[in-house]
Design a protein around this motif. Structure first.
Motif, short mmCIF file in Angstrom:
data_model
loop_
_atom_site.label_atom_id
_atom_site.label_comp_id
_atom_site.label_asym_id
_atom_site.label_seq_id
_atom_site.Cartn_x
_atom_site.Cartn_y
_atom_site.Cartn_z
N GLY A 1 25.85 11.75 -54.75
CA GLY A 1 24.95 10.69 -55.22
C GLY A 1 23.57 10.75 -54.60
O GLY A 1 22.56 10.78 -55.31
N LEU A 2 23.51 10.79 -53.27
CA LEU A 2 22.20 10.74 -52.61
C LEU A 2 21.37 12.00 -52.83
O LEU A 2 20.15 11.93 -52.90
N SER A 3 22.04 13.16 -52.95
CA SER A 3 21.26 14.38 -53.19
C SER A 3 20.64 14.32 -54.58
O SER A 3 19.49 14.72 -54.78
N GLY B 1 34.44 9.09 -53.09
CA GLY B 1 33.08 9.56 -53.34
C GLY B 1 33.03 11.07 -53.33
O GLY B 1 34.00 11.73 -52.94
N SER B 2 31.90 11.61 -53.77
CA SER B 2 31.76 13.05 -53.87
C SER B 2 30.72 13.61 -52.92
O SER B 2 30.65 14.81 -52.69
N GLY B 3 29.88 12.75 -52.38
CA GLY B 3 28.79 13.24 -51.53
C GLY B 3 27.65 13.83 -52.33
O GLY B 3 26.81 14.56 -51.80
N ALA C 1 27.32 16.00 -48.63
CA ALA C 1 27.34 15.38 -47.29
C ALA C 1 28.10 14.07 -47.37
O ALA C 1 27.74 13.19 -48.15
N ARG C 2 29.15 13.96 -46.59
CA ARG C 2 29.87 12.70 -46.47
C ARG C 2 30.04 12.46 -44.97
O ARG C 2 30.46 13.34 -44.23
N LEU C 3 29.70 11.27 -44.53
CA LEU C 3 29.68 11.01 -43.09
C LEU C 3 31.00 10.41 -42.63
O LEU C 3 31.86 10.09 -43.43
N LYS C 4 31.10 10.25 -41.31
CA LYS C 4 32.33 9.67 -40.74
C LYS C 4 32.62 8.30 -41.35
O LYS C 4 33.76 7.93 -41.58
N ASN C 5 31.53 7.55 -41.63
CA ASN C 5 31.72 6.19 -42.15
C ASN C 5 32.33 6.17 -43.56
O ASN C 5 32.67 5.11 -44.07
N ALA C 6 32.47 7.37 -44.19
CA ALA C 6 33.01 7.42 -45.56
C ALA C 6 34.51 7.74 -45.57
O ALA C 6 35.10 7.86 -46.64
N LYS D 1 18.71 -2.72 -49.36
CA LYS D 1 19.06 -3.02 -47.97
C LYS D 1 20.51 -3.51 -47.90
O LYS D 1 20.94 -4.25 -48.78
N ASP D 2 21.23 -3.10 -46.85
CA ASP D 2 22.58 -3.63 -46.65
C ASP D 2 22.81 -3.92 -45.18
O ASP D 2 22.07 -3.45 -44.32
N SER D 3 23.86 -4.71 -44.92
CA SER D 3 24.20 -5.03 -43.52
C SER D 3 25.48 -4.30 -43.16
O SER D 3 26.34 -4.85 -42.48
N GLY E 1 25.05 0.80 -55.43
CA GLY E 1 26.49 1.10 -55.42
C GLY E 1 26.92 1.52 -54.02
O GLY E 1 27.93 1.03 -53.49
N ASN E 2 26.14 2.39 -53.40
CA ASN E 2 26.45 2.82 -52.02
C ASN E 2 26.36 1.66 -51.04
O ASN E 2 27.19 1.52 -50.14
N ALA E 3 25.33 0.82 -51.22
CA ALA E 3 25.13 -0.32 -50.30
C ALA E 3 26.39 -1.18 -50.29
O ALA E 3 26.87 -1.59 -49.23
N ILE E 4 26.95 -1.43 -51.48
CA ILE E 4 28.17 -2.26 -51.55
C ILE E 4 29.37 -1.50 -50.98
O ILE E 4 30.18 -2.02 -50.22
N LYS E 5 29.43 -0.20 -51.32
CA LYS E 5 30.57 0.62 -50.90
C LYS E 5 30.68 0.70 -49.37
O LYS E 5 31.77 0.63 -48.83
N PHE E 6 29.53 0.82 -48.71
CA PHE E 6 29.57 1.05 -47.26
C PHE E 6 29.23 -0.22 -46.46
O PHE E 6 28.76 -0.13 -45.32
P1 ADP Z 1 29.27 9.31 -51.84
O1 ADP Z 1 28.82 7.87 -51.94
O2 ADP Z 1 29.85 9.82 -53.12
O3 ADP Z 1 30.12 9.57 -50.65
P2 ADP Z 1 26.45 9.94 -51.44
O4 ADP Z 1 25.74 11.24 -51.60
O5 ADP Z 1 25.99 8.81 -52.30
O6 ADP Z 1 27.97 10.23 -51.64
O7 ADP Z 1 26.32 9.49 -49.93
C1 ADP Z 1 26.59 10.46 -48.91
C2 ADP Z 1 27.14 9.79 -47.68
O8 ADP Z 1 26.11 9.01 -47.07
C3 ADP Z 1 28.26 8.80 -47.94
O9 ADP Z 1 29.52 9.47 -48.02
C4 ADP Z 1 28.17 7.91 -46.72
O10 ADP Z 1 28.81 8.52 -45.62
C5 ADP Z 1 26.67 7.86 -46.45
N1 ADP Z 1 26.01 6.68 -47.05
C6 ADP Z 1 25.38 6.61 -48.25
N2 ADP Z 1 24.86 5.39 -48.45
C7 ADP Z 1 25.17 4.66 -47.35
C8 ADP Z 1 24.92 3.30 -46.94
N3 ADP Z 1 24.24 2.45 -47.71
N4 ADP Z 1 25.39 2.90 -45.73
C9 ADP Z 1 26.08 3.76 -44.93
N5 ADP Z 1 26.34 5.05 -45.26
C10 ADP Z 1 25.91 5.49 -46.45
#
Ligand code: ADP
Length: 181
Positions: A104-106, A100-102, A90-95, A71-73, A44-49
């Motif tokens: 998922g990955l944790s 999203g809630s930040g 944690a949500r990065l600049k790219n988000a 893997k994503d490009s 889901g994240n791979a497609i989202k970002f």
């Molecule tokens: P969310 O997807 O709800 O923002 P996640 O905990 O899943 O939260 O991911 C945290 C952050 O990590 C995302 O907001 C995004 O900035 C970064 N991230 C996660 N997966 C990817 C990815 N495949 N490519 C680039 N950035 C990603």
């Protein structure tokens, strides 16, 4: 799982594929619900970002380890941001501008560790990201379905239940991709 994500990938013009090594052509025991949760989240994240290109899921089994690569490009993650990516909220600049809630990955990293596995990533900004997940599994000869445990349950045809409105299902989610399912 990959088939489930195909409509979301198509909508963004991304190609999506899976590569299953011949070593995965077997029966395993593992918490499949949690395994699915991990893959769902990472794909889901791979497609989202990812804005263009492709996303893929690869799997192989070496000994008693199931190894997955998602893997994503896509937008990628800088080296210093990789340090915090598994932290809660944690949500990065790219988000920016992406829902999203930040969390998922944790959650994915906690589940992976609770299953005795490991998760890591390799990423470069604007080049893409690969998540590597290793989960301990056990290869079994035959699926272990113990039907004797269910002998007392009288099967009901699902369509009868639905037509008599006994069965009502409400599915609530604030994530558009999940709602699409
Ligand atoms: P969310 O997807 O709800 O923002 P996640 O905990 O899943 O939260 O991911 C945290 C952050 O990590 C995302 O907001 C995004 O900035 C970064 N991230 C996660 N997966 C990817 C990815 N495949 N490519 C680039 N950035 C990603």
């Amino acid at each position: 799982i990959v088939k489930n994500f195909a409509p979301a990938a198509k909508k963004k013009g991304l190609s999506i594929s899976s590569k299953m090594a011949s070593s995965t052509d077997c029966y395993i025991t593992c918490d499949l619900f949690r395994l699915r949760q991990i893959i769902d989240n990472l794909l889901g994240n791979a497609i989202k970002f990812t804005d263009k290109g492709d996303v893929s899921l690869s799997a192989n089994i070496i000994g008693s380890s199931l190894n997955l690569i998602i893997k994503d490009s896509g937008r990628g993650i800088s080296q210093e941001e990789q340090e915090v990516i598994f932290e809660e909220f944690a949500r990065l600049k790219n988000a920016t501008g992406i829902e999203g809630s930040g969390l998922g990955l944790s959650i994915v990293s906690k589940i992976t560790n609770l299953m005795g596995g490991e998760i890591s990533l390799s990423s470069s900004p604007d080049k893409g990201t690969s998540f590597f997940v290793t989960i301990p599994i056990e290869i079994v000869e035959e699926p272990n379905i113990d039907s004797s445990q269910h002998d007392d349950i009288e099967p009901q045809p699902a369509n009868t239940l639905i037509s008599h409105s006994i069965l009502k299902i409400v599915i609530v989610d604030d994530d558009p991709i999940q709602l699409k399912y």
